[in-house]
Design a protein around this motif. Structure first.
Motif, PDB file in Angstrom:
ATOM      1  N   VAL A  31       1.114  -1.225   0.193  1.00  0.00           N
ATOM      2  CA  VAL A  31       0.099  -0.045   0.051  1.00  0.00           C
ATOM      3  C   VAL A  31       0.852   1.235   0.060  1.00  0.00           C
ATOM      4  O   VAL A  31       2.130   1.221   0.228  1.00  0.00           O
ATOM      5  CB  VAL A  31      -0.861   0.016   1.142  1.00  0.00           C
ATOM      6  CG1 VAL A  31      -2.027  -1.178   1.296  1.00  0.00           C
ATOM      7  CG2 VAL A  31       0.074   0.113   2.385  1.00  0.00           C
ATOM      8  N   LYS A  82      -6.810  -9.447   0.356  1.00  0.00           N
ATOM      9  CA  LYS A  82      -6.945  -8.398  -0.671  1.00  0.00           C
ATOM     10  C   LYS A  82      -8.347  -8.314  -1.035  1.00  0.00           C
ATOM     11  O   LYS A  82      -9.416  -9.457  -1.239  1.00  0.00           O
ATOM     12  CB  LYS A  82      -5.988  -9.031  -1.838  1.00  0.00           C
ATOM     13  CG  LYS A  82      -6.154  -7.891  -2.904  1.00  0.00           C
ATOM     14  CD  LYS A  82      -5.240  -8.510  -3.842  1.00  0.00           C
ATOM     15  CE  LYS A  82      -5.230  -7.778  -5.406  1.00  0.00           C
ATOM     16  NZ  LYS A  82      -4.778  -8.458  -6.585  1.00  0.00           N
ATOM     17  N   GLU A 105      -9.103  -3.800  -5.497  1.00  0.00           N
ATOM     18  CA  GLU A 105      -8.086  -2.830  -5.457  1.00  0.00           C
ATOM     19  C   GLU A 105      -7.632  -2.421  -3.939  1.00  0.00           C
ATOM     20  O   GLU A 105      -6.787  -1.394  -4.100  1.00  0.00           O
ATOM     21  CB  GLU A 105      -8.346  -1.443  -6.330  1.00  0.00           C
ATOM     22  CG  GLU A 105      -8.852  -1.780  -7.843  1.00  0.00           C
ATOM     23  CD  GLU A 105      -7.746  -2.426  -8.648  1.00  0.00           C
ATOM     24  OE1 GLU A 105      -6.498  -1.928  -8.556  1.00  0.00           O
ATOM     25  OE2 GLU A 105      -7.737  -3.443  -9.224  1.00  0.00           O
ATOM     26  N   GLU A 106      -8.007  -2.904  -2.948  1.00  0.00           N
ATOM     27  CA  GLU A 106      -7.935  -2.464  -1.636  1.00  0.00           C
ATOM     28  C   GLU A 106      -7.244  -3.720  -0.949  1.00  0.00           C
ATOM     29  O   GLU A 106      -7.579  -4.801  -1.083  1.00  0.00           O
ATOM     30  CB  GLU A 106      -9.045  -2.108  -1.166  1.00  0.00           C
ATOM     31  CG  GLU A 106      -9.461  -0.872  -1.732  1.00  0.00           C
ATOM     32  CD  GLU A 106     -10.809  -0.349  -0.757  1.00  0.00           C
ATOM     33  OE1 GLU A 106     -11.053   1.058  -0.612  1.00  0.00           O
ATOM     34  OE2 GLU A 106     -11.778  -0.993  -0.454  1.00  0.00           O
ATOM     35  N   SER A 165      -5.542   8.246   2.095  1.00  0.00           N
ATOM     36  CA  SER A 165      -6.775   7.760   1.097  1.00  0.00           C
ATOM     37  C   SER A 165      -7.369   6.498   1.549  1.00  0.00           C
ATOM     38  O   SER A 165      -8.140   5.993   0.716  1.00  0.00           O
ATOM     39  CB  SER A 165      -6.440   7.689  -0.458  1.00  0.00           C
ATOM     40  OG  SER A 165      -5.727   8.770  -0.670  1.00  0.00           O
ATOM     41  N   GLY A 166      -7.320   6.213   2.796  1.00  0.00           N
ATOM     42  CA  GLY A 166      -8.096   4.772   3.178  1.00  0.00           C
ATOM     43  C   GLY A 166      -9.198   5.296   4.057  1.00  0.00           C
ATOM     44  O   GLY A 166      -9.569   6.411   4.212  1.00  0.00           O
ATOM     45  N   ARG A 219      -9.008   0.082   5.682  1.00  0.00           N
ATOM     46  CA  ARG A 219      -9.016  -0.490   4.155  1.00  0.00           C
ATOM     47  C   ARG A 219      -8.166   0.854   3.610  1.00  0.00           C
ATOM     48  O   ARG A 219      -8.113   2.057   3.864  1.00  0.00           O
ATOM     49  CB  ARG A 219     -10.337  -0.205   3.424  1.00  0.00           C
ATOM     50  CG  ARG A 219     -11.230  -1.201   3.832  1.00  0.00           C
ATOM     51  CD  ARG A 219     -12.631  -1.095   3.011  1.00  0.00           C
ATOM     52  NE  ARG A 219     -13.457  -2.190   3.355  1.00  0.00           N
ATOM     53  CZ  ARG A 219     -13.579  -3.070   2.198  1.00  0.00           C
ATOM     54  NH1 ARG A 219     -12.653  -3.280   1.090  1.00  0.00           N
ATOM     55  NH2 ARG A 219     -14.281  -4.295   2.505  1.00  0.00           N
ATOM     56  N   PRO A 228      -5.952   1.762  -0.251  1.00  0.00           N
ATOM     57  CA  PRO A 228      -5.777   1.371  -1.621  1.00  0.00           C
ATOM     58  C   PRO A 228      -4.381   0.643  -2.229  1.00  0.00           C
ATOM     59  O   PRO A 228      -3.377   1.090  -1.358  1.00  0.00           O
ATOM     60  CB  PRO A 228      -5.671   2.719  -2.434  1.00  0.00           C
ATOM     61  CG  PRO A 228      -5.679   3.607  -1.440  1.00  0.00           C
ATOM     62  CD  PRO A 228      -6.051   3.107   0.002  1.00  0.00           C
ATOM     63  N   LEU A 229      -4.441  -0.388  -2.592  1.00  0.00           N
ATOM     64  CA  LEU A 229      -3.260  -1.080  -3.219  1.00  0.00           C
ATOM     65  C   LEU A 229      -2.509  -0.459  -4.090  1.00  0.00           C
ATOM     66  O   LEU A 229      -3.060   0.439  -4.775  1.00  0.00           O
ATOM     67  CB  LEU A 229      -3.616  -2.592  -3.886  1.00  0.00           C
ATOM     68  CG  LEU A 229      -3.925  -3.474  -2.782  1.00  0.00           C
ATOM     69  CD1 LEU A 229      -4.650  -4.962  -3.213  1.00  0.00           C
ATOM     70  CD2 LEU A 229      -2.730  -4.016  -2.086  1.00  0.00           C
ATOM     71  N   ASP A 289      -0.439  -0.040  -7.471  1.00  0.00           N
ATOM     72  CA  ASP A 289      -0.620  -0.620  -8.792  1.00  0.00           C
ATOM     73  C   ASP A 289       0.749  -1.281  -9.098  1.00  0.00           C
ATOM     74  O   ASP A 289       1.914  -0.688  -9.155  1.00  0.00           O
ATOM     75  CB  ASP A 289      -0.684   0.394  -9.909  1.00  0.00           C
ATOM     76  CG  ASP A 289      -0.920  -0.264 -11.144  1.00  0.00           C
ATOM     77  OD1 ASP A 289      -0.924  -1.523 -11.229  1.00  0.00           O
ATOM     78  OD2 ASP A 289      -1.357   0.554 -12.072  1.00  0.00           O
TER      79      ASP A 289
END
Ligand code: ADP
Length: 593
Positions: free
Chosen positions: A474, A510, A513-514, A563-564, A581, A583-584, A586
């Protein structure tokens, strides 16, 4: 205004219609007249020529015999035909003379006027009445002139003309030789002409004609028709309107025979000319009607065009009015909207003010809570420090410095605790770092576990870890995420501390996308009342000294900075559950880096 306009237009149309009718009639009349004139001119020329020819036929016929009686009377043997007593000596002479000349009859009359010899009947001794039949001619001959007399005919009998000459023997009047000429030849010649021809003597009696029924009658008796010549054709031949005995219109032409004192007339049928004029008028009418129709069509089209234009103008006017009224409506709506917008703005300003006041109030409330918590946190160790310091001072005064050592050690411990509180506060107020980079969540968890190891060992709590093989990367700050995990785990450890079978669980997975990290426990869970406030700073349900109420609020702020999201819930089978949570990262972007 419009009505009067329409009225004048209607009157104009009526006028045009009337004018069309008048023009049509005039054109028709003129056309008829012109056609009639042309036809009549033609007829006139033809009739004049015919009349001249026929008159010449009559004239020549009589001329031929005019000199026959004087010639015969002066012939060498004539004296011998009549003896002094008037008896013919050679009756064949007259017959021969008549036969040779072509005269109808030759008479010899004695001085008394009795016919003694006729070329037709031979010797007619004492046949009386010769002079009575032609008294004027006889008289003229007796006086030594050429006697002339007409024997008028009847419908059944052709007229005759008589020439008479005196017979003299040595200047003695012996008698009269008369030549009777039949006018039958003339009539036969005239019969070829299709128009009626008639010759009238000085009394107006019909002498020669190709209409036998008229023969011997007076012109006044004949129904020839009424003279209308002067009405329409001044200087033209006479025109006769139909009369009972002579139907149809006729043109009458006359020629004089001055020697005889006769007049020759011909009647020319002008029905054809009239019919032709009628046709011409009809054609003119047709042309006029077509022309009028054309003009009327044009007028109608023009009118329709004007009407259309009027309609279009009216529609445009209506539209304009509608646009005006709509514009007015719009303007009204606009001003209403403006008013509303102003009111909304006012309301918004009020709301903002109220919000600001609320925030202010909340701040004050937080400040109150904070000061209460802080004063508690600090007052307690401060009081302990003071009493310990006093005791240490008294012990040192009495020379028991070794005993004072324990007090001093306690004082140091309490100062350390206060420094820790200050440190926590500093962490809370500190601005979040800007250093954000891909972080391995597994590493974060490992390090947090390492830091919490002493506490876990001490409380003998079983901690279950559910971590997938694949690492979850993350974006964030490693130290700050560690702080979050430590906060969540230490809260869970606190919650299960009174439990006989304490259990804390940390799971990681997972989800799309999170990355999801869940810390759950089988503690008492979170009160429904406390639930809305647990993320507020300085909210705590723990005893004084056990918690500052900053842990969750700091964790919440950190997760949101990355941003979680961080949510709290109660598990169905008891205990609380915190879900983080993030965001993972990319993986392709990671590989690129
Ligand atoms: P503190 O731990 O200092 O009290 P926190 O902000 O960490 O401050 O926690 C606030 C409050 O949330 C705690 O006082 C407690 O009432 C509640 N809480 C937090 N974690 C748990 C948990 N795992 N189980 C039950 N209540 C909890």
């Amino acid at each position: 205004m419009r009505r009067s306009k329409r009225l004048t237009w209607r009157t104009l149309k009526l006028g045009i219609r009337a004018a069309m009718v008048v023009v049509t009639l005039v054109v028709m009349w003129l056309t008829g007249l012109a056609s009639l004139r042309i036809s009549l001119d033609e007829l006139n020329t033809r009739a004049e020529a015919n009349l001249a020819v026929q008159t010449a036929v009559l004239e020549r016929h009589l001329d031929k015999f005019r000199l026959l009686s004087p010639l015969l009377a002066r012939g060498p043997n004539i004296g011998r035909i009549l003896d002094p007593f008037g008896s013919p000596s050679d009756p064949s002479v007259a017959a021969i003379a008549a036969g040779m000349s072509g005269a109808e009859e030759v008479w010899l009359m004695d001085p008394a006027g009795d016919v003694v010899l006729s070329s037709l009947e031979g010797i007619r001794s004492g046949a009386a009445g010769g002079a009575q039949r032609i008294p004027r001619a006889f008289e003229q001959a007796r006086q030594g002139q050429l006697g002339r007399q007409l024997i008028p005919g009847t419908p059944d009998r052709v007229s005759n003309y008589v020439f008479a000459s005196p017979l003299r023997e040595n200047a003695m009047f012996m008698g009269v030789l008369a030549v009777r000429v039949s006018l039958d030849d003339v009539e036969q010649a005239w019969a070829l002409s299709k128009d009626p021809i008639l010759a009238l003597d000085g009394y107006g009696r019909v002498v020669v004609t190709n209409v036998p029924a008229w023969r011997g009658k007076f012109a006044s008796e004949l129904d020839l028709g009424v003279d209308i010549a002067e009405l329409s054709f001044p200087g033209r031949p006479e025109l006769l309107v139909p009369a009972a005995g002579n139907p149809g219109y006729h043109m009458q032409l006359s020629g004089d025979l001055p020697v005889l004192g006769w007049t020759v007339k011909t009647l020319v049928d002008i029905e054809d000319a009239r019919q032709r004029a009628g046709w011409a008028m009809l054609v003119a009418l047709l042309v006029c009607v077509i022309a009028a129709g054309g003009i009327w069509f044009l007028i109608a089209r023009r009118e329709e065009f004007l009407r259309q234009e009027r309609r279009t103008r009216a529609a445009a006017l209506r539209l304009e009015r509608r646009v005006q009224s709509r514009t007015a409506d719009l303007r009204k709506a606009n001003s209403r909207l403006e008013r509303e917008v102003k009111e909304r703005e006012q309301a918004e300003a009020n709301l903002r003010l109220t919000q600001a006041e609320l925030v202010q109030a909340a701040k004050l409330a937080t400040l109150g809570r904070m000061s209460a918590a802080l004063s508690h946190e600090y007052n307690q160790p401060l009081a302990a420090i003071r009493s310990d310091a006093e005791i240490a001072g008294m012990l040192i005064e009495r020379g028991r410095a070794a005993e004072a050592q324990a007090n001093l050690t306690r004082i140091g411990g309490m100062v350390t605790r206060m420094a820790e509180i200050a440190k926590t506060l500093k962490g809370f107020t500190r601005k979040s770092g800007t250093d954000i980079k891909p972080v391995s969540l597994r590493q974060v968890v490992d390090e947090a576990m390492l830091l919490l190891q002493p506490q876990i060992k001490q409380s003998e709590i079983s901690l279950a870890l559910d971590i997938p093989d694949a690492d979850l990367i993350v974006k964030g700050g490693r130290i700050r995420l560690e702080q979050v995990v430590i906060n969540l785990l230490s809260n869970a450890l606190d919650a299960v501390s009174g439990n006989s079978q304490p259990e804390v669980r940390l799971a990681m997975r997972k989800d799309g996308e999170e990355a999801v990290l869940v810390v759950s426990d089988n503690g008492p869970g979170i009160d429904a009342e406390a639930m809305p406030q647990i993320f507020d700073p300085f909210f705590t349900t723990k005893d004084v000294g056990a918690g500052l109420g900053l842990g969750l609020s700091i964790a919440y702020k950190i997760v949101h900075d990355f941003s979680g999201s961080l949510k709290a819930a109660n598990r169905e089978d008891g205990g609380a559950e915190f879900t983080m949570r993030l965001p993972l990262v990319d993986e392709r972007a990671l590989a690129a880096e």
